[in-house]
Design an enzyme around this catalytic site. Structure first.
Site, PDB file in Angstrom:
ATOM      1  N   SER A 156      40.902  35.329  48.332  1.00 50.63           N
ATOM      2  CA  SER A 156      39.992  35.400  47.309  1.00 50.63           C
ATOM      3  C   SER A 156      38.657  34.785  47.773  1.00 50.63           C
ATOM      4  O   SER A 156      39.016  33.892  48.698  1.00 50.63           O
ATOM      5  CB  SER A 156      40.151  34.833  45.993  1.00 50.63           C
ATOM      6  OG  SER A 156      39.121  34.456  45.032  1.00 50.63           O
ATOM      7  N   TYR A 207      44.249  28.466  40.063  1.00 46.28           N
ATOM      8  CA  TYR A 207      44.016  29.744  40.810  1.00 46.28           C
ATOM      9  C   TYR A 207      43.376  29.308  42.242  1.00 46.28           C
ATOM     10  O   TYR A 207      43.598  30.017  43.384  1.00 46.28           O
ATOM     11  CB  TYR A 207      43.095  30.766  39.890  1.00 46.28           C
ATOM     12  CG  TYR A 207      42.663  32.135  40.950  1.00 46.28           C
ATOM     13  CD1 TYR A 207      43.585  33.065  40.651  1.00 46.28           C
ATOM     14  CD2 TYR A 207      41.374  32.177  41.547  1.00 46.28           C
ATOM     15  CE1 TYR A 207      43.349  34.292  41.144  1.00 46.28           C
ATOM     16  CE2 TYR A 207      41.257  33.572  42.176  1.00 46.28           C
ATOM     17  CZ  TYR A 207      42.215  34.336  42.049  1.00 46.28           C
ATOM     18  OH  TYR A 207      41.885  35.695  42.473  1.00 46.28           O
TER      19      TYR A 207
HETATM   20  P1  NAD Z   1      44.992  43.518  38.531  1.00 47.03           P
HETATM   21  O1  NAD Z   1      45.317  42.500  37.366  1.00 47.03           O
HETATM   22  O2  NAD Z   1      44.510  44.862  38.129  1.00 47.03           O
HETATM   23  O3  NAD Z   1      46.312  43.142  39.642  1.00 47.03           O
HETATM   24  C1  NAD Z   1      46.993  42.460  40.044  1.00 47.03           C
HETATM   25  C2  NAD Z   1      48.605  43.264  39.943  1.00 47.03           C
HETATM   26  O4  NAD Z   1      49.481  42.011  40.195  1.00 47.03           O
HETATM   27  C3  NAD Z   1      49.002  43.647  38.728  1.00 47.03           C
HETATM   28  O5  NAD Z   1      49.334  45.032  38.832  1.00 47.03           O
HETATM   29  C4  NAD Z   1      50.100  42.832  38.188  1.00 47.03           C
HETATM   30  O6  NAD Z   1      51.117  43.596  37.529  1.00 47.03           O
HETATM   31  C5  NAD Z   1      50.535  42.434  39.433  1.00 47.03           C
HETATM   32  N1  NAD Z   1      51.530  41.188  39.302  1.00 47.03           N
HETATM   33  C6  NAD Z   1      51.032  40.082  38.605  1.00 47.03           C
HETATM   34  N2  NAD Z   1      52.217  39.219  38.553  1.00 47.03           N
HETATM   35  C7  NAD Z   1      53.086  39.924  39.578  1.00 47.03           C
HETATM   36  C8  NAD Z   1      54.549  39.779  39.907  1.00 47.03           C
HETATM   37  N3  NAD Z   1      55.057  38.509  39.437  1.00 47.03           N
HETATM   38  N4  NAD Z   1      55.354  40.450  40.466  1.00 47.03           N
HETATM   39  C9  NAD Z   1      54.740  41.622  40.796  1.00 47.03           C
HETATM   40  N5  NAD Z   1      53.548  41.919  40.542  1.00 47.03           N
HETATM   41  C10 NAD Z   1      52.827  40.974  39.736  1.00 47.03           C
HETATM   42  O7  NAD Z   1      43.742  42.589  39.062  1.00 47.03           O
HETATM   43  P2  NAD Z   1      43.454  42.750  40.750  1.00 47.03           P
HETATM   44  O8  NAD Z   1      41.837  42.374  40.644  1.00 47.03           O
HETATM   45  O9  NAD Z   1      43.591  44.088  41.236  1.00 47.03           O
HETATM   46  O10 NAD Z   1      44.082  41.629  41.428  1.00 47.03           O
HETATM   47  C11 NAD Z   1      44.911  42.035  43.060  1.00 47.03           C
HETATM   48  C12 NAD Z   1      44.430  40.530  43.921  1.00 47.03           C
HETATM   49  O11 NAD Z   1      43.310  40.743  44.161  1.00 47.03           O
HETATM   50  C13 NAD Z   1      45.013  39.576  43.177  1.00 47.03           C
HETATM   51  O12 NAD Z   1      45.854  38.815  44.262  1.00 47.03           O
HETATM   52  C14 NAD Z   1      43.859  38.863  42.749  1.00 47.03           C
HETATM   53  O13 NAD Z   1      43.837  37.427  42.626  1.00 47.03           O
HETATM   54  C15 NAD Z   1      42.902  39.390  43.954  1.00 47.03           C
HETATM   55  N6  NAD Z   1      41.459  39.295  43.743  1.00 47.03           N
HETATM   56  C16 NAD Z   1      40.891  39.854  42.937  1.00 47.03           C
HETATM   57  C17 NAD Z   1      39.437  39.843  42.801  1.00 47.03           C
HETATM   58  C18 NAD Z   1      38.874  40.576  41.559  1.00 47.03           C
HETATM   59  O14 NAD Z   1      37.475  40.452  41.429  1.00 47.03           O
HETATM   60  N7  NAD Z   1      39.377  41.523  40.807  1.00 47.03           N
HETATM   61  C19 NAD Z   1      38.632  38.878  43.298  1.00 47.03           C
HETATM   62  C20 NAD Z   1      39.341  37.944  44.187  1.00 47.03           C
HETATM   63  C21 NAD Z   1      40.671  38.222  44.331  1.00 47.03           C
END
Ligand code: NAD
Length: 269
Positions: free
Chosen positions: A156, A169
């Site tokens: 991130s 986080y």
């Molecule tokens: P999201 O909530 O759609 O996806 C997160 C996924 O991780 C979900 O499918 C959830 O079920 C899964 N998950 C959570 N805990 C879990 C576990 N214990 N075992 C297996 N799966 C698990 O959100 P996203 O934005 O797609 O997030 C994906 C990644 O991107 C994350 O690591 C998040 O920190 C990172 N991220 C997202 C953003 C953003 O703006 N969306 C920005 C920076 C980083």
């Protein structure tokens, strides 16, 4: 080898954690678009995982959905066993699963802290360690790729930018940065490449509430002038997994529309 072949993931199998939604789902699809078969890990949403599997099948690639909680060691061993049993040795692993449990520091419970660290950081360690073990067991297949394996973490912008009210986080992503760099240093001589993508604000479930209440405030932080789409990140992961990126290891690519460019200074500071 022609350059278009270097972008191809044909003949390779990828495993993506948290691939039933958001960035993980888009990444699984982009890897398939580049020619990989994909193991779609999910924790609880089998509907979302099925949607990912169907999208990949429509691209003509194989996909399977496998349930596992990335914070549990036994689940991860079972995930890789099932993946290899059905789709053969794994060439590409994307550690994407992550979550937020936001609170002001005075109100943040130990459970809030542990929930985020155990998935975002310990999950990254468990997935990364198992990926490296499996790459070693698979052995080099030079006809498929010059690398023994490719591991990509979803970090991130908050591995760099402090984030008030999100101490758990930000700490998890800061930890992930040095986990990624240390592993990359440790195994580079074995031809295992390890990198990260660092998304800025991408439209997914993780920030749906923030986008609803404060999209204009978010846009002030993004010089490029739009919220990102999950596929913006997925395409970069597919590049890092490909031989086009064969000389890149230990790096983080920020996919953030310029969020890390200190936008507050853009008007002559
Ligand atoms: P999201 O909530 O759609 O996806 C997160 C996924 O991780 C979900 O499918 C959830 O079920 C899964 N998950 C959570 N805990 C879990 C576990 N214990 N075992 C297996 N799966 C698990 O959100 P996203 O934005 O797609 O997030 C994906 C990644 O991107 C994350 O690591 C998040 O920190 C990172 N991220 C997202 C953003 C953003 O703006 N969306 C920005 C920076 C980083």
């Amino acid at each position: 080898m022609a350059s278009f072949e270097r972008n191809s993931l044909a003949g390779q199998t990828a495993l993506v954690t948290g691939a039933s939604s958001g960035i993980g789902q888009a990444t699984a699809i982009e890897l398939a678009r580049a020619g990989a078969n994909v193991v779609v890990n999910f924790r609880s949403s089998d509907e979302g995982a099925d949607e990912t599997v169907r999208a990949i099948a429509a691209l003509g690639q194989k996909a399977i959905a496998v349930q596992a909680d990335v914070s549990r060691e036994a689940d991860i061993l079972a995930l890789f066993d099932e993946a290899e049993r059905q789709l053969g040795p794994i060439d590409i692993v994307v550690s994407n699963a992550g979550l937020q449990k936001d609170a002001a520091i005075g109100e943040m419970t130990l459970d809030d802290w542990n929930a985020v660290i155990s998935v975002n950081l310990t999950g990254g360690f468990l997935i990364g360690r198992e990926a490296i073990r499996r790459f070693r067991a698979k052995g080099l297949r030079p006809e498929i790729s010059p690398a023994l394996g490719k591991l990509i973490f979803d970090s991130s912008v908050h591995q760099l930018i402090p984030w008030a009210f999100h101490a758990n986080y930000a700490a998890s992503k800061g930890g992930l940065k040095l986990l990624m760099e240390t592993l990359a240093q440790e195994v580079a001589a074995e031809k295992i490449r390890i990198n990260a993508v660092a998304p800025g604000a991408i439209a997914t479930a993780i920030n749906a509430e923030e986008r609803e209440s404060g999209e204009d405030d978010m846009l002030k932080l993004i010089p490029y002038g739009r919220i990102g789409e999950p596929a913006d990140v997925g395409r970069v992961v597919a590049f890092l997994a490909s031989d086009a990126a064969d000389y890149i290891t230990g790096q983080t690519i920020f996919v953030d529309g310029g969020m890390t460019l200190q936008p507050a200074f853009k008007g002559n500071g």
